[in-house]
Design a protein around this motif. Structure first.
Motif, PDB file in Angstrom:
ATOM      1  N   GLY A 443       0.929  -1.192   0.079  1.00 42.60           N
ATOM      2  CA  GLY A 443      -0.117   0.011  -0.079  1.00 42.60           C
ATOM      3  C   GLY A 443       0.761   1.198   0.022  1.00 42.60           C
ATOM      4  N   GLU A 444       1.878   1.255   0.596  1.00 45.41           N
ATOM      5  CA  GLU A 444       2.952   2.243   0.879  1.00 45.41           C
ATOM      6  C   GLU A 444       3.411   2.823  -0.630  1.00 45.41           C
ATOM      7  OE1 GLU A 444       6.696   4.137   3.433  1.00 45.41           O
ATOM      8  OE2 GLU A 444       5.912   2.305   3.568  1.00 45.41           O
ATOM      9  N   LYS A 525      -9.051  12.342  -8.172  1.00 44.81           N
ATOM     10  CA  LYS A 525      -8.616  12.004  -6.694  1.00 44.81           C
ATOM     11  C   LYS A 525     -10.221  11.708  -6.043  1.00 44.81           C
ATOM     12  CE  LYS A 525      -3.996  13.245  -6.325  1.00 44.81           C
ATOM     13  NZ  LYS A 525      -2.893  14.326  -5.784  1.00 44.81           N
ATOM     14  N   VAL A 526     -10.844  10.659  -5.960  1.00 43.83           N
ATOM     15  CA  VAL A 526     -12.040  10.531  -5.332  1.00 43.83           C
ATOM     16  C   VAL A 526     -12.065  11.160  -3.959  1.00 43.83           C
ATOM     17  CG1 VAL A 526     -13.810   9.015  -4.738  1.00 43.83           C
ATOM     18  CG2 VAL A 526     -12.741   8.682  -6.790  1.00 43.83           C
ATOM     19  N   PRO A 527     -11.222  10.882  -2.954  1.00 43.85           N
ATOM     20  CA  PRO A 527     -11.287  11.412  -1.896  1.00 43.85           C
ATOM     21  C   PRO A 527     -11.817  13.254  -1.654  1.00 43.85           C
ATOM     22  CG  PRO A 527      -9.507  10.152  -1.834  1.00 43.85           C
ATOM     23  CD  PRO A 527     -10.066  10.237  -3.097  1.00 43.85           C
ATOM     24  N   ARG A 544     -16.574   3.709   0.110  1.00 45.31           N
ATOM     25  CA  ARG A 544     -15.227   4.124   0.993  1.00 45.31           C
ATOM     26  C   ARG A 544     -13.984   4.187   0.233  1.00 45.31           C
ATOM     27  NH1 ARG A 544     -14.346  -1.749   4.289  1.00 45.31           N
ATOM     28  NH2 ARG A 544     -13.442  -2.675   2.429  1.00 45.31           N
ATOM     29  N   VAL A 545     -13.210   4.728   0.325  1.00 44.08           N
ATOM     30  CA  VAL A 545     -11.761   4.906  -0.314  1.00 44.08           C
ATOM     31  C   VAL A 545     -11.187   3.448  -0.209  1.00 44.08           C
ATOM     32  CG1 VAL A 545      -9.646   6.236  -0.590  1.00 44.08           C
ATOM     33  CG2 VAL A 545     -11.953   7.584  -0.265  1.00 44.08           C
ATOM     34  N   VAL A 551      -3.333   1.824   3.661  1.00 50.42           N
ATOM     35  CA  VAL A 551      -3.085   3.340   3.218  1.00 50.42           C
ATOM     36  C   VAL A 551      -4.055   3.653   1.973  1.00 50.42           C
ATOM     37  CG1 VAL A 551      -1.280   4.395   1.723  1.00 50.42           C
ATOM     38  CG2 VAL A 551      -0.790   2.713   3.336  1.00 50.42           C
ATOM     39  N   PRO A 552      -4.842   4.738   2.376  1.00 48.41           N
ATOM     40  CA  PRO A 552      -5.849   5.146   1.183  1.00 48.41           C
ATOM     41  C   PRO A 552      -5.218   5.398  -0.202  1.00 48.41           C
ATOM     42  CG  PRO A 552      -5.878   6.507   3.149  1.00 48.41           C
ATOM     43  CD  PRO A 552      -4.627   5.677   3.323  1.00 48.41           C
ATOM     44  N   THR A 553      -6.058   4.979  -1.086  1.00 48.20           N
ATOM     45  CA  THR A 553      -5.653   5.293  -2.549  1.00 48.20           C
ATOM     46  C   THR A 553      -6.160   6.638  -2.889  1.00 48.20           C
ATOM     47  OG1 THR A 553      -7.284   3.961  -3.680  1.00 48.20           O
ATOM     48  CG2 THR A 553      -5.255   2.825  -3.191  1.00 48.20           C
TER      49      THR A 553
END
Length: 631
Positions: A443-444, A525-527, A544-545, A551-553
């Motif tokens: 994820g990182e 960037k959806v967030p 959800r993200v 780790v959020p994408t």
């Protein structure tokens, strides 16, 4: 307000929405089912969507050649639904020419007459193509389509049904909802909001980031400095539109072997001072129709990628980038050795075989290239000056070299080293996308490296603008109509001067202006999206993200999909608590981190995640519609 009921509601009227309708029509015809009742919702246009609006300027071009565009899957795309061949963009244009007219307007026929496979079509012409394919599917009688121009703001659940709520209160209910919004835009950042308010307060002109067809960049003050931020694909479209408005002349430079053009101003031109994070424009596509050197990997072979995917927990920067870098360095050195053998020295291939880090690859490049004209390192891809201040003279030299390299790359893509690197990136970035799809990266590393810088660097090299548009920009640079400010562009509201202020810490340049144009998109960037429906789903926990290792994408999460008629779902919305909503399918860009490649248009003969996803959505719509019919 009373509800309208359908078998499916599709939110998003662009190519993903159109492709879903085409796949529904194909399935309904084979099954002999009653017509599928579908509503498509789009805020701007059903068929073209926002990117390919048919009333946008003719100067806005697609950055893909015409023969690389289709909305119909062929045998190359894995899917479980029935085949349903249809015309690609070139075939469609041929039919338009044969018919001798088009209901949208005479300009469609004129552009279709000029279209070849190597042409970069206008975005508006591609929008007409998408619209025609949608109408053809409806004309089969397999789909009953209701077009809704409006903004979807919420999604309600009632038992097995879902209701899309529009701004103004209109309600569209179905057993299946497909979210196919495409290129979602971001909410205003704190910086953009400050600039908007500053412009309003001081009577300045500020064009904020967004879709270029929804912005106005014209009528700039002649002779004045105008600040421009963004050097990607949109920048080239905007320059094409502005140059048409200015009315200057482009003449070929006699005897120039690379097709250099000279711009003769009309007197209506401003002085565009342009910058970005990288500071240099996207690389050009090769000249239409010219042969490109084929790329065959030496180290980054399919089996190597497969082994990484099987192992997982991959760190892109430490494990993948050095190997890709070896390939880029190899093709660069091979091309230089063929063009200028005296410029290359030493056993560089052995050096690359032994290189294990990007720094070691760069060391081989520096040791092997003894002619400054061909010197190049990997680090230059995202830091043209390696992050070092170069001053005005050093930057001017770099820009002159960039112009020379771009002209050479466009005019001779079979031999030029920069064209070789661009081609290698175009081939290898697809493999990186497949690793992402298979969950190979930590994820990182996914967020820091792949999403953080590689995607942007790969776009700059492999997804650039058409050569004709680049030639115009280069001519404007040499004519002094455009000046590149430098890397690391910083824009501020200068309250004391009452003007926008732009500076580059790399070149030391500082320029102020009454006008600031953003030619970058607030995309992806959806967030941070400003899409009210996605915003409502995320803010209430109904979506959800997507995260990897916590780790959020940059995307929202959708469930995995299986290519099988027996599969029950796929690409379905995932809520904050991990539950999956089988009645909501998410396609493409909003869920890109779980559907890599779905942001890329479909090409004949090439597996298309976009079209595969449309068939997965259509399978679920048909299955749930049959349940409704039985009940």
């Amino acid at each position: 307000m009373s509800e309208e009921t359908f078998d499916a509601v599709i939110v998003g009227g662009g190519p993903r929405g159109v492709a879903t309708v085409l796949r529904l029509a194909a399935r309904a015809r084979v099954q002999g089912a009653a017509p599928v009742r579908v509503a498509i919702v789009d805020a701007l246009a059903v068929g073209p969507g926002a990117t390919w609006l048919v009333d946008q300027p003719a100067e806005y071009l697609n950055n893909t050649q015409a023969d690389a565009t289709t909305v119909h899957p062929d045998e190359s795309t894995p899917m479980s639904g029935p085949p349903a061949p249809g015309p690609d963009l070139v075939d469609w244009a041929r039919r338009v020419r044969a018919e001798g007219s088009h209901p949208v307007g005479e300009w469609v026929l004129e552009e279709a007459r000029e279209l070849t496979g190597a042409t970069f079509p206008t975005r508006r012409l591609q929008g007409v193509y998408f619209r025609d394919q949608l109408e053809a599917a409806v004309a089969t009688g397999a789909v009953e389509l209701t077009e809704v121009l409006g903004l979807a703001v919420d999604l309600e659940t009632r038992g097995e049904e879902r209701t899309v709520v529009l701004e103004g209160g209109r309600r569209l209910t179905a057993r299946t909802v497909v979210l196919a919004q495409g290129m979602v835009q971001g909410r205003r950042s704190a910086e953009v909001q400050e600039l908007v308010e500053f412009a309003q307060r001081r009577g300045l002109r500020y064009v904020e980031p967004g879709m270029p067809a929804e912005r106005d960049y014209t009528a700039l003050p002649a002779g004045e400095d105008v600040l421009v931020r963004g050097l990607g694909a949109n920048f080239f479209d905007v320059v094409g539109q502005l140059a048409a408005e200015w009315g200057g002349r482009l003449d070929p430079v006699d005897g120039d072997p690379h097709g250099r053009l000279r711009y003769l101003p009309s007197g209506r031109e401003p002085h565009l001072v342009v910058g970005s994070r990288r500071g240099v424009p996207y690389r050009s596509k090769p000249e239409g129709g010219r042969p490109v050197r084929p790329f065959t990997p030496r180290w980054a072979i399919p089996e190597w990628f497969d082994a990484l995917a099987a192992r997982g927990r991959v760190d892109f920067a430490a494990e993948v980038w050095p190997v890709l870098g070896r390939e880029f360095a190899r093709v660069h050195l091979e091309a230089v050795a063929a063009l200028a053998p005296e410029a290359v020295t030493g056993d560089w291939l052995a050096g690359l075989d032994a290189a294990r880090t990007a720094e070691e690859v760069d060391a081989v490049l520096e040791a092997s290239l003894r002619d400054e004209a061909w010197a190049w390192t990997l680090e230059e891809l995202h830091r043209p000056t390696l992050g070092e201040p170069v001053g005005e003279d050093g930057w001017a030299r770099l820009v002159r070299r960039m112009i020379r390299d771009e002209l050479g790359s466009m005019s001779d893509p079979w031999h030029h080293p920069r064209a070789a690197v661009n081609g290698a990136m175009g081939a290898l970035r697809r493999h990186v996308g497949r690793l992402t799809a298979r969950g190979a990266f930590t994820g990182e590393s996914l967020v820091r490296d792949v999403l953080g810088w590689f995607d942007g660097d790969s776009l700059a090299l492999a997804s650039g603008p058409p050569a004709d548009r680049v030639r115009l920009v280069l001519a404007l640079l040499e004519a002094g109509v455009i000046t590149l400010l430098g890397p690391g562009m910083v824009v501020e509201a200068d309250e004391q001067a009452g003007r926008f202020r732009a500076a580059s810490p790399i070149t030391g340049a500082v320029v102020t202006s009454r006008v600031l144009l953003e030619t970058r998109m607030s995309k992806g960037k959806v967030p941070d999206t400003d899409d009210p429906l996605l915003r409502a789903l995320l803010d209430t926990g109904r979506a959800r993200v997507h995260t990897v290792d916590g780790v959020p994408t940059h995307s929202m999460e959708a469930s995995p999909a299986e290519i099988s008629e027996d599969a029950e779902g796929g690409h379905n919305l995932v809520a904050a608590d991990g539950t999956i909503d089988a009645a909501v399918v998410v396609l493409g860009i909003p869920a890109q981190s779980t559907q890599p490649g779905s942001a890329i248009g479909a090409t004949p003969g090439v597996p298309s995640p976009l079209l595969a996803g449309a068939d997965i959505a259509a399978r679920q719509v048909m299955a749930r519609a049959r349940v409704t019919a039985v009940v």
